[in-house]
Write a protein that holds these residues in place. Sequence first.
Motif, PDB file in Angstrom:
ATOM      1  N   VAL A  92      63.330 -50.069 -66.987  1.00  9.03           N
ATOM      2  CA  VAL A  92      64.327 -49.242 -67.659  1.00  9.03           C
ATOM      3  C   VAL A  92      63.626 -48.271 -68.613  1.00  9.03           C
ATOM      4  O   VAL A  92      62.838 -48.694 -69.475  1.00  9.03           O
ATOM      5  CB  VAL A  92      65.339 -50.107 -68.444  1.00  9.03           C
ATOM      6  CG1 VAL A  92      66.405 -49.224 -69.101  1.00  9.03           C
ATOM      7  CG2 VAL A  92      65.993 -51.127 -67.517  1.00  9.03           C
ATOM      8  N   ASP A  93      63.900 -47.001 -68.454  1.00  7.70           N
ATOM      9  CA  ASP A  93      63.309 -45.946 -69.279  1.00  7.70           C
ATOM     10  C   ASP A  93      64.409 -45.338 -70.151  1.00  7.70           C
ATOM     11  O   ASP A  93      65.124 -44.429 -69.721  1.00  7.70           O
ATOM     12  CB  ASP A  93      62.678 -44.884 -68.386  1.00  7.70           C
ATOM     13  CG  ASP A  93      61.890 -43.837 -69.168  1.00  7.70           C
ATOM     14  OD1 ASP A  93      62.148 -43.678 -70.375  1.00  7.70           O
ATOM     15  OD2 ASP A  93      61.020 -43.178 -68.563  1.00  7.70           O
ATOM     16  N   GLY A 124      66.789 -42.110 -69.741  1.00  7.20           N
ATOM     17  CA  GLY A 124      68.095 -42.585 -69.311  1.00  7.20           C
ATOM     18  C   GLY A 124      68.093 -42.955 -67.838  1.00  7.20           C
ATOM     19  O   GLY A 124      69.077 -42.738 -67.130  1.00  7.20           O
ATOM     20  N   GLU A 125      66.967 -43.535 -67.371  1.00 14.55           N
ATOM     21  CA  GLU A 125      66.806 -43.862 -65.967  1.00 14.55           C
ATOM     22  C   GLU A 125      66.347 -45.303 -65.796  1.00 14.55           C
ATOM     23  O   GLU A 125      65.823 -45.921 -66.726  1.00 14.55           O
ATOM     24  CB  GLU A 125      65.770 -42.938 -65.315  1.00 14.55           C
ATOM     25  CG  GLU A 125      66.159 -41.476 -65.292  1.00 14.55           C
ATOM     26  CD  GLU A 125      65.075 -40.604 -64.692  1.00 14.55           C
ATOM     27  OE1 GLU A 125      65.380 -39.431 -64.371  1.00 14.55           O
ATOM     28  OE2 GLU A 125      63.922 -41.077 -64.556  1.00 14.55           O
ATOM     29  N   TYR A 126      66.504 -45.806 -64.575  1.00 16.72           N
ATOM     30  CA  TYR A 126      65.957 -47.123 -64.255  1.00 16.72           C
ATOM     31  C   TYR A 126      65.455 -47.115 -62.814  1.00 16.72           C
ATOM     32  O   TYR A 126      65.975 -46.396 -61.957  1.00 16.72           O
ATOM     33  CB  TYR A 126      66.992 -48.230 -64.457  1.00 16.72           C
ATOM     34  CG  TYR A 126      68.198 -48.172 -63.548  1.00 16.72           C
ATOM     35  CD1 TYR A 126      68.255 -48.922 -62.360  1.00 16.72           C
ATOM     36  CD2 TYR A 126      69.298 -47.373 -63.864  1.00 16.72           C
ATOM     37  CE1 TYR A 126      69.367 -48.868 -61.529  1.00 16.72           C
ATOM     38  CE2 TYR A 126      70.414 -47.319 -63.033  1.00 16.72           C
ATOM     39  CZ  TYR A 126      70.438 -48.072 -61.877  1.00 16.72           C
ATOM     40  OH  TYR A 126      71.534 -48.018 -61.054  1.00 16.72           O
ATOM     41  N   THR A 127      64.397 -47.891 -62.562  1.00 13.56           N
ATOM     42  CA  THR A 127      63.782 -47.982 -61.248  1.00 13.56           C
ATOM     43  C   THR A 127      63.796 -49.434 -60.800  1.00 13.56           C
ATOM     44  O   THR A 127      63.343 -50.317 -61.529  1.00 13.56           O
ATOM     45  CB  THR A 127      62.332 -47.471 -61.288  1.00 13.56           C
ATOM     46  OG1 THR A 127      62.328 -46.112 -61.726  1.00 13.56           O
ATOM     47  CG2 THR A 127      61.672 -47.569 -59.917  1.00 13.56           C
ATOM     48  N   VAL A 128      64.315 -49.684 -59.610  1.00 12.38           N
ATOM     49  CA  VAL A 128      64.440 -51.042 -59.078  1.00 12.38           C
ATOM     50  C   VAL A 128      63.356 -51.297 -58.042  1.00 12.38           C
ATOM     51  O   VAL A 128      63.101 -50.462 -57.166  1.00 12.38           O
ATOM     52  CB  VAL A 128      65.830 -51.259 -58.439  1.00 12.38           C
ATOM     53  CG1 VAL A 128      65.928 -52.661 -57.838  1.00 12.38           C
ATOM     54  CG2 VAL A 128      66.927 -51.047 -59.480  1.00 12.38           C
ATOM     55  N   LEU A 183      71.918 -57.146 -73.602  1.00 10.30           N
ATOM     56  CA  LEU A 183      70.489 -56.847 -73.527  1.00 10.30           C
ATOM     57  C   LEU A 183      69.907 -57.175 -72.151  1.00 10.30           C
ATOM     58  O   LEU A 183      68.803 -56.743 -71.818  1.00 10.30           O
ATOM     59  CB  LEU A 183      69.722 -57.629 -74.588  1.00 10.30           C
ATOM     60  CG  LEU A 183      70.041 -57.308 -76.047  1.00 10.30           C
ATOM     61  CD1 LEU A 183      69.288 -58.260 -76.974  1.00 10.30           C
ATOM     62  CD2 LEU A 183      69.673 -55.861 -76.368  1.00 10.30           C
ATOM     63  N   MET A 184      70.671 -57.930 -71.363  1.00  8.17           N
ATOM     64  CA  MET A 184      70.149 -58.423 -70.088  1.00  8.17           C
ATOM     65  C   MET A 184      70.707 -57.645 -68.903  1.00  8.17           C
ATOM     66  O   MET A 184      70.857 -58.167 -67.811  1.00  8.17           O
ATOM     67  CB  MET A 184      70.462 -59.913 -69.950  1.00  8.17           C
ATOM     68  CG  MET A 184      70.035 -60.760 -71.136  1.00  8.17           C
ATOM     69  SD  MET A 184      68.266 -60.642 -71.519  1.00  8.17           S
ATOM     70  CE  MET A 184      67.567 -61.582 -70.161  1.00  8.17           C
ATOM     71  N   ASP A 229      75.010 -48.797 -69.470  1.00  6.91           N
ATOM     72  CA  ASP A 229      75.942 -47.939 -68.750  1.00  6.91           C
ATOM     73  C   ASP A 229      75.496 -46.479 -68.833  1.00  6.91           C
ATOM     74  O   ASP A 229      74.995 -46.026 -69.865  1.00  6.91           O
ATOM     75  CB  ASP A 229      77.352 -48.061 -69.332  1.00  6.91           C
ATOM     76  CG  ASP A 229      77.954 -49.452 -69.112  1.00  6.91           C
ATOM     77  OD1 ASP A 229      77.497 -50.136 -68.172  1.00  6.91           O
ATOM     78  OD2 ASP A 229      78.860 -49.833 -69.886  1.00  6.91           O
ATOM     79  N   GLY A 230      75.700 -45.752 -67.742  1.00  4.31           N
ATOM     80  CA  GLY A 230      75.402 -44.324 -67.730  1.00  4.31           C
ATOM     81  C   GLY A 230      73.979 -43.979 -67.335  1.00  4.31           C
ATOM     82  O   GLY A 230      73.669 -42.796 -67.156  1.00  4.31           O
TER      83      GLY A 230
END
Length: 255
Positions: A70-71, A75-79, A238-239, A243-244
């Motif tokens: 999570v960055d 405001g991004e996330y990589t799975v 936190l887990m 959102d967004g």
Amino acid sequence: MKRSVRVIRCLAVGAFVLFGSAVPADTTLTYAEGTGQNLLRIAGGKVRFDGSRDDGWLLFDAGRGEMTFVDPERGEYTVVDEATLQRMQAAIDAVMTAMATQLAEMPPSMRDQMGRMMGGMLPDHAAGTSVRLEATGEWGDAAGYECAFSRVLVNQEVRSEVCLASAATLGLPADDRATVDAWQGFARQLAERASRYVSVDVGILGESGQVPVILRQPDSGPEAVLEDVSGDRVDPSLMRVPDGFRVNELELPFG
């Protein structure tokens, strides 16, 4: 490409902080590292790692079998999941096959020169990447817990050292062992596959039923030392990914 490598490295480093630990539900482990802290939270079948560099955080979901970087700044996330690992493997295999063909057509002197330039990472070498522990015989102590040091090796190269204390000594029940077992299996796959084509900063590697209390990265800043184990409830918000936030697909350096 540079950001993709950073994500892979962060995933691997964060992953190995819990490699092999047996921890209860809603547990927070706090490690002092220089003037900063590393926080490890475990709750609801998930693990969250916040490093001292404050450049994002990691979330592992045992039920889904996936790890997320999570960055918050972007405001991004990589799975990264099993499908990602398979794509990574396919990309590596394709590159190594092409490289082997090119090397076979080179004169021996040029092939040796290429090997030195690549730090020994020729196709045969890369295909055998392994991550393992090697006991040093040294003992340590952190927060009153005695621990035994081991080197973390990628093939035969020392990447870090970890001092492990037993979960029983730390008074941790085995409630979340299944979560951690899933984490460590995924983490090993990620580290072994990623280390084939990028120098992963493998941080913490442990054995089942053990918890890292001292973490050493050669030539990479101060030690991380366990200073607190808390059983306080972890805020569920936190887990999860906030959102967004936008999903950012991981772009593999080799395809």
